[in-house]
Design an enzyme around this catalytic site. Structure first.
Site, PDB file in Angstrom:
ATOM      1  CG  HIS A   1      38.522  49.853  41.722  1.00 55.63           C
ATOM      2  ND1 HIS A   1      39.184  49.726  40.517  1.00 55.63           N
ATOM      3  CD2 HIS A   1      39.466  49.688  42.681  1.00 55.63           C
ATOM      4  CE1 HIS A   1      40.467  49.481  40.741  1.00 55.63           C
ATOM      5  NE2 HIS A   1      40.671  49.458  42.047  1.00 55.63           N
TER       6      HIS A   1
ATOM      7  CG  ASP B   1      42.174  48.751  45.800  1.00 58.63           C
ATOM      8  OD1 ASP B   1      41.602  49.039  44.743  1.00 58.63           O
ATOM      9  OD2 ASP B   1      42.916  47.755  45.939  1.00 58.63           O
TER      10      ASP B   1
ATOM     11  CG  HIS C   1      34.794  42.025  42.010  1.00 56.36           C
ATOM     12  ND1 HIS C   1      35.122  41.993  40.674  1.00 56.36           N
ATOM     13  CD2 HIS C   1      35.877  42.558  42.634  1.00 56.36           C
ATOM     14  CE1 HIS C   1      36.349  42.478  40.492  1.00 56.36           C
ATOM     15  NE2 HIS C   1      36.827  42.829  41.659  1.00 56.36           N
TER      16      HIS C   1
ATOM     17  CG  ASN D   1      40.229  48.822  37.104  1.00 58.03           C
ATOM     18  OD1 ASN D   1      39.529  49.708  37.601  1.00 58.03           O
ATOM     19  ND2 ASN D   1      40.436  47.660  37.703  1.00 58.03           N
TER      20      ASN D   1
ATOM     21  NE  ARG E   1      34.514  47.042  40.032  1.00 54.55           N
ATOM     22  CZ  ARG E   1      35.784  46.725  40.163  1.00 54.55           C
ATOM     23  NH1 ARG E   1      36.702  47.283  39.396  1.00 54.55           N
ATOM     24  NH2 ARG E   1      36.162  45.852  41.060  1.00 54.55           N
TER      25      ARG E   1
ATOM     26  CG  HIS F   1      48.558  47.311  40.770  1.00 52.25           C
ATOM     27  ND1 HIS F   1      47.328  47.028  41.330  1.00 52.25           N
ATOM     28  CD2 HIS F   1      49.310  46.203  40.940  1.00 52.25           C
ATOM     29  CE1 HIS F   1      47.352  45.783  41.802  1.00 52.25           C
ATOM     30  NE2 HIS F   1      48.539  45.266  41.573  1.00 52.25           N
TER      31      HIS F   1
ATOM     32  CE  LYS G   1      46.350  51.667  39.167  1.00 49.96           C
ATOM     33  NZ  LYS G   1      45.815  51.467  40.485  1.00 49.96           N
TER      34      LYS G   1
ATOM     35  CG  HIS H   1      43.151  53.073  44.717  1.00 49.26           C
ATOM     36  ND1 HIS H   1      44.359  52.648  44.212  1.00 49.26           N
ATOM     37  CD2 HIS H   1      42.239  52.185  44.253  1.00 49.26           C
ATOM     38  CE1 HIS H   1      44.181  51.564  43.475  1.00 49.26           C
ATOM     39  NE2 HIS H   1      42.884  51.256  43.500  1.00 49.26           N
TER      40      HIS H   1
ATOM     41  CG  LEU I   1      45.218  40.715  43.264  1.00 43.79           C
ATOM     42  CD1 LEU I   1      45.071  40.498  41.766  1.00 43.79           C
ATOM     43  CD2 LEU I   1      46.357  39.877  43.822  1.00 43.79           C
TER      44      LEU I   1
ATOM     45  CG  HIS J   1      46.728  49.046  46.164  1.00 43.62           C
ATOM     46  ND1 HIS J   1      47.900  48.627  45.600  1.00 43.62           N
ATOM     47  CD2 HIS J   1      45.833  49.151  45.154  1.00 43.62           C
ATOM     48  CE1 HIS J   1      47.726  48.497  44.296  1.00 43.62           C
ATOM     49  NE2 HIS J   1      46.476  48.813  44.008  1.00 43.62           N
TER      50      HIS J   1
HETATM   51  C1  NCD Z   1      40.822  45.862  41.857  1.00 44.72           C
HETATM   52  C2  NCD Z   1      39.572  45.695  40.996  1.00 44.72           C
HETATM   53  O1  NCD Z   1      38.756  44.813  41.292  1.00 44.72           O
HETATM   54  O2  NCD Z   1      39.397  46.464  40.058  1.00 44.72           O
HETATM   55  N1  NCD Z   1      40.980  44.685  42.671  1.00 44.72           N
HETATM   56  C3  NCD Z   1      41.676  44.598  43.815  1.00 44.72           C
HETATM   57  O3  NCD Z   1      41.823  43.491  44.330  1.00 44.72           O
HETATM   58  N2  NCD Z   1      42.184  45.661  44.403  1.00 44.72           N
HETATM   59  C4  NCD Z   1      41.993  46.127  41.004  1.00 44.72           C
HETATM   60  C5  NCD Z   1      43.188  46.645  41.766  1.00 44.72           C
HETATM   61  O4  NCD Z   1      43.183  47.753  42.290  1.00 44.72           O
HETATM   62  O5  NCD Z   1      44.190  45.915  41.838  1.00 44.72           O
HETATM   63 ZN    ZN Z   2      42.440  49.315  42.979  1.00 43.30          ZN
END
Ligand code: NCD
Ligand code: ZN
Length: 346
Positions: free
Chosen positions: A17, A249, A253, A43, A19, A138, A101, A15, A221, A176
């Site tokens: 991200h 996860d 950011h 996402n 971007r 999720h 997802k 899992h 989250l 998660h």
């Molecule tokens: C994730 C994100 O920033 O894309 N944020 C997070 O807190 N885990 C989204 C997600 O997996 O919930």
């Molecule tokens: Zn995530």
């Protein structure tokens, strides 16, 4: 394996991200450094919805890999109310897509296009059950009246269990997980059900985030829970049950969007995830189970080969955590659990 060194099959991240654009270029090398493959979250804005979107996104990821890096992005599709079962089938049967997802609409970062009517996506679930394609979930309800700390446990009873009962054979990854309820449910679901666990949920609870000042880099989250849940998660991760495996996860950011009056959710753990996990497993007296959690259980669930290459970690003086990485989309603060971590990846 000597006491202070441990060699594992190269891990995967189930899992992640990454971007897009400049942020992706900045963070990707940090996953490719340690992980052979990762399940790539869809996402983006706009999300990765169709097989054609996933091909383009995969090609952008492969194009951003540093010279010589070997890393396989395992693509996912973002389930929407309009998802076409035939497109899902084609994308899976071509080998491109490894999971779909499910974001309940409004549950987390960039989830506005998620699902609000679960009956309306029934045909997609049936196709997935038929072809064995996992649904990555999720697992939080989004009704505004439900307390944020209760959203995961309620989701299991209200949404997840009914979906699984209505769709026999549907393979589900509870992503998660953060509660003892989720760990218990996942451990009893048989070979079709699995759960991923993050680094931050194994190392921290909500007091770490909120006592003595608010720590925005611990905000993610599903949110960190009451401390009583953490031992259940550690037990699940270190207990040798193949239904549990790593999904970091890691969710980058830019620092200024987290250190903000309305800060974004997500911990950027990719550069330090393996060091932190070795510390957790070492503390639990379970270093011999680390390889199962990070390198073996995930491929088994997804029906993929275990990686051939190996990775070695060494225990020594506490490691120096990098404060941030620089990207062309801004600096990204690196997760730091604020306690000594003695394992480094060689
Ligand atoms: C994730 C994100 O920033 O894309 N944020 C997070 O807190 N885990 C989204 C997600 O997996 O919930
Ligand atoms: Zn995530």
């Amino acid at each position: 394996m000597t006491e202070d060194r441990i060699t594992l099959k190269r891990p995967d991240d189930w899992h992640l991200h990454l971007r897009d654009g400049a942020m992706m270029e900045g963070v990707l090398p940090h996953s490719a450094n340690h992980f052979a493959r990762a399940i790539i979250m869809p996402n983006l804005v706009p999300p990765v919805v169709t097989g054609a979107d996933a091909i383009r996104y995969r090609d952008r990821i492969l194009g951003a890999l540093p010279e010589g890096a070997v890393f396989e992005p395992l693509m996912t599709l973002y389930l929407t109310q309009e998802t076409d079962p035939a497109d899902v089938r084609n994308a899976a049967e071509s080998g491109l897509v490894k999971a779909v997802k499910l974001y309940p609409a409004g549950a987390t970062t960039n989830s506005a296009s998620g699902v609000h009517n679960f009956d309306g996506v029934r045909a997609v679930f049936e196709t997935m059950a038929e072809i064995g394609l996992p649904l990555c979930v999720h697992g939080e309800v989004t009704r505004p009246e439900v307390d944020i700390f209760d959203r995961e446990a309620i989701f299991i009873d209200e949404v997840l269990d009914p979906i699984r009962r209505a769709t026999p054979g549907l393979r589900v990854v509870m992503e998660h997980i953060t509660t003892s309820e989720a760990a218990a449910y996942a451990s009893e679901g048989g070979s079709d059900l699995a759960a991923t666990i993050t680094v931050q949920h194994l190392m921290l609870d909500r007091n770490d985030m909120l006592v003595g000042g608010i720590r925005p880099h611990f905000y993610c989250l599903p949110i960190l829970k009451r401390g009583t849940h953490r031992p259940a998660l550690i037990k699940a991760a270190t207990g040798g049950n193949p239904s549990f495996f790593l999904g970091t996860d890691s969710a980058p950011h830019a620092t200024d969007t987290k250190e903000n009056a309305c800060g974004c959710a997500g911990c950027f753990t990719a550069p330090v995830a393996l060091s932190c996990l070795a510390e957790v497993f070492d503390e639990a007296g379970a270093l011999d189970r680390l390889e199962g959690f990070v390198s073996l259980n995930g491929p088994k669930y997804y029906g993929l080969p275990v990686n051939h290459e190996q990775i070695t970690l060494e225990r020594g003086a506490p490691i120096q955590f990098p404060e941030a990485i620089e990207t062309d989309a801004g600096a990204v603060t690196v997760f730091n659990p604020d306690r000594p971590v003695h394992w480094r990846v060689l």
